[in-house]
Write a protein that holds these residues in place. Sequence first.
Motif, PDB file in Angstrom:
ATOM      1  N   VAL A 168       0.827  -1.201   0.000  1.00  0.00           N
ATOM      2  CA  VAL A 168       0.000   0.000   0.000  1.00  0.00           C
ATOM      3  C   VAL A 168       0.866   1.258   0.000  1.00  0.00           C
ATOM      4  CG1 VAL A 168      -1.762   1.287   1.281  1.00  0.00           C
ATOM      5  CG2 VAL A 168      -1.918  -1.209   1.106  1.00  0.00           C
ATOM      6  N   ALA A 186      -6.499  -8.650  -4.041  1.00  0.00           N
ATOM      7  CA  ALA A 186      -6.923  -7.262  -4.271  1.00  0.00           C
ATOM      8  C   ALA A 186      -7.859  -6.801  -3.152  1.00  0.00           C
ATOM      9  CB  ALA A 186      -7.615  -7.143  -5.626  1.00  0.00           C
ATOM     10  N   ALA A 190      -7.292  -3.840  -0.551  1.00  0.00           N
ATOM     11  CA  ALA A 190      -8.302  -2.780  -0.370  1.00  0.00           C
ATOM     12  C   ALA A 190      -8.609  -2.579   1.112  1.00  0.00           C
ATOM     13  CB  ALA A 190      -9.568  -3.142  -1.142  1.00  0.00           C
ATOM     14  N   ILE A 193      -5.793  -0.783   2.768  1.00  0.00           N
ATOM     15  CA  ILE A 193      -5.823   0.653   2.440  1.00  0.00           C
ATOM     16  C   ILE A 193      -6.763   1.384   3.405  1.00  0.00           C
ATOM     17  CG2 ILE A 193      -6.607   2.339   0.691  1.00  0.00           C
ATOM     18  CD1 ILE A 193      -5.586   0.342  -1.445  1.00  0.00           C
ATOM     19  N   PRO A 200      -8.878   7.954  -0.858  1.00  0.00           N
ATOM     20  CA  PRO A 200      -8.902   7.569  -2.276  1.00  0.00           C
ATOM     21  C   PRO A 200      -8.091   8.525  -3.157  1.00  0.00           C
ATOM     22  CG  PRO A 200     -11.119   7.566  -1.350  1.00  0.00           C
ATOM     23  CD  PRO A 200     -10.214   8.058  -0.276  1.00  0.00           C
ATOM     24  N   LEU A 203      -4.466   7.803  -4.048  1.00  0.00           N
ATOM     25  CA  LEU A 203      -4.154   6.717  -4.976  1.00  0.00           C
ATOM     26  C   LEU A 203      -4.405   7.142  -6.413  1.00  0.00           C
ATOM     27  CD1 LEU A 203      -5.904   3.744  -3.122  1.00  0.00           C
ATOM     28  CD2 LEU A 203      -3.450   4.207  -3.217  1.00  0.00           C
ATOM     29  N   LEU A 205      -4.701   4.622  -8.786  1.00  0.00           N
ATOM     30  CA  LEU A 205      -5.094   3.368  -9.443  1.00  0.00           C
ATOM     31  C   LEU A 205      -6.233   3.570 -10.442  1.00  0.00           C
ATOM     32  CD1 LEU A 205      -5.465   0.384  -6.949  1.00  0.00           C
ATOM     33  CD2 LEU A 205      -3.758   0.726  -8.737  1.00  0.00           C
ATOM     34  N   LYS A 226     -14.485  -0.712  -4.007  1.00  0.00           N
ATOM     35  CA  LYS A 226     -13.527  -0.450  -2.929  1.00  0.00           C
ATOM     36  C   LYS A 226     -12.273   0.248  -3.444  1.00  0.00           C
ATOM     37  CE  LYS A 226     -14.676  -4.024   0.475  1.00  0.00           C
ATOM     38  NZ  LYS A 226     -14.908  -3.175   1.639  1.00  0.00           N
ATOM     39  N   LEU A 227     -11.825  -0.125  -4.654  1.00  0.00           N
ATOM     40  CA  LEU A 227     -10.564   0.446  -5.152  1.00  0.00           C
ATOM     41  C   LEU A 227     -10.789   1.553  -6.182  1.00  0.00           C
ATOM     42  CD1 LEU A 227      -8.390  -2.798  -5.459  1.00  0.00           C
ATOM     43  CD2 LEU A 227      -8.028  -0.931  -3.858  1.00  0.00           C
TER      44      LEU A 227
END
Length: 433
Positions: A168, A186, A190, A193, A200, A203, A205, A226-227
């Motif tokens: 992370v 994953a 998450a 994190i 958020p 990140l 991503l 979540k991501l």
Amino acid sequence: MPIWNPKYETMSREELEKLQYLRLKKTLELVYQRVPFYQKAFKEKGIEPGDIKSLADLSKLPFTTKEDLRQNYPFGLFAVPLQEVVRLHSSSGTTGQATVVGYTRNDLETWSELIARTLSCSGATANSVIQIAYGYGLFTGGLGLHYGAEKLGATVIPISGGQTKKQVRIMVDFQTTVLACTPSYALYIAETIEEMGIKPEELKLKAGVFGAEPWTESMRRVVEEKLNIDAIDIYGLSEVMGPGISSECLQKDGLHIFEDHFLPEIIDPHTGEVLPDGETGELVLTTLTKEAIPVIRYRTRDITSLKREKCPCGRTMVRMAKVSGRTDDMLIIRGVNVFPSQIEAVLMDLGQTEPHYQIVVDREGSLDTLTVLVEVSEQMFSDKVKGLEELEKVISRELESNLAVKAKVTLVEPKSLQRSEGKAKRVIDKRNL
Ligand code: DLL
């Protein structure tokens, strides 16, 4: 979205079939001359490579199974001397003796090409920062993704699996844009994190390329939310090459099989009959370009179906449905067939628990029992016992109506089930112990 290799990935079916046939002929000659196992198997069926006059004749050839690889352990199915093999990998061997596969320099080049296609399918480009959290080593996930990501020209972070907090931190510090790992890992990332209080916006991503184990549409929704990413399903198996056999594009409606390198068929797993497009059965793959260890009609045990309708992404390669399980993953509970993925879908669709679960099968007297352990949130767990009992009943009823078999549900404390850093072990079958 750019297609990595439009010449092949958007080929017309006619052109593609011509190419496939030429490559198939070459592969058949190769294995017949160089691999005694295939020569013997073909002779037993009374067939020679010259008898294969079209792609439709493929079904005349014998199947190859994992058992065949095991019996020829370690190098018996290799079609080239070891001197020409520049890399070995091995499958995990969770269900018996491991198998070994080899790659020539050309095989590694093909593999990288197909991973570059896979990554492009997820929207990755040379500007991407790709964190590879699949295990490096004998498993094909880490190194397979690695060289393809370099070929794409992306910036590669070869972190491998595990050390989740460090994953992370690195994701934040190095501004990772694509995460490559199993879907269960994953989910664990998450969760970490959240625990670390990362916001958020820290990140960058955009996408995840997740595979190596079955995961449902419902699980995809959870991971994407979540991501805050596009979660793309990628598929492969070591015996055929590793990852890079097929990949979803951003349409997320089936995985494009890289058909210029692999010839897919769907068969009825009981009779071995080839099934028409659209029907669900076992995926069988024949390699068309592999040199070190070509495989003919390899039975993957993975359950899926094929569809050839044109995909809006522009790729013409056939799509396989998300793998729903393996023929040998199927649990038979009091005579009823149950796949772990069906249980996952019920839990995720209800959405009243955390996305962490485990399935325990046991036997009481002569009766099979099915217990599903599932985590609930901190808040729910500290609520009244009555509330928990109610929820157990609700889930149990839902499972029973979907699976047609009784299932006991036990809600457990948050973070009490083992987290996965690679392939998740969803089922504990105590009947075989
Ligand atoms: O798992 C290769 C791989 C690595 C694929 C990284 C994708 C990403 P094996 O360890 O030989 O190879 O396991 C192959 O895993 O026959 C399937 O049962 C399962 N599997 C792989 N990808 C998927 C997927 C790698 N996307 C076995 N969905 C296969 C469902 C998958 N099952």
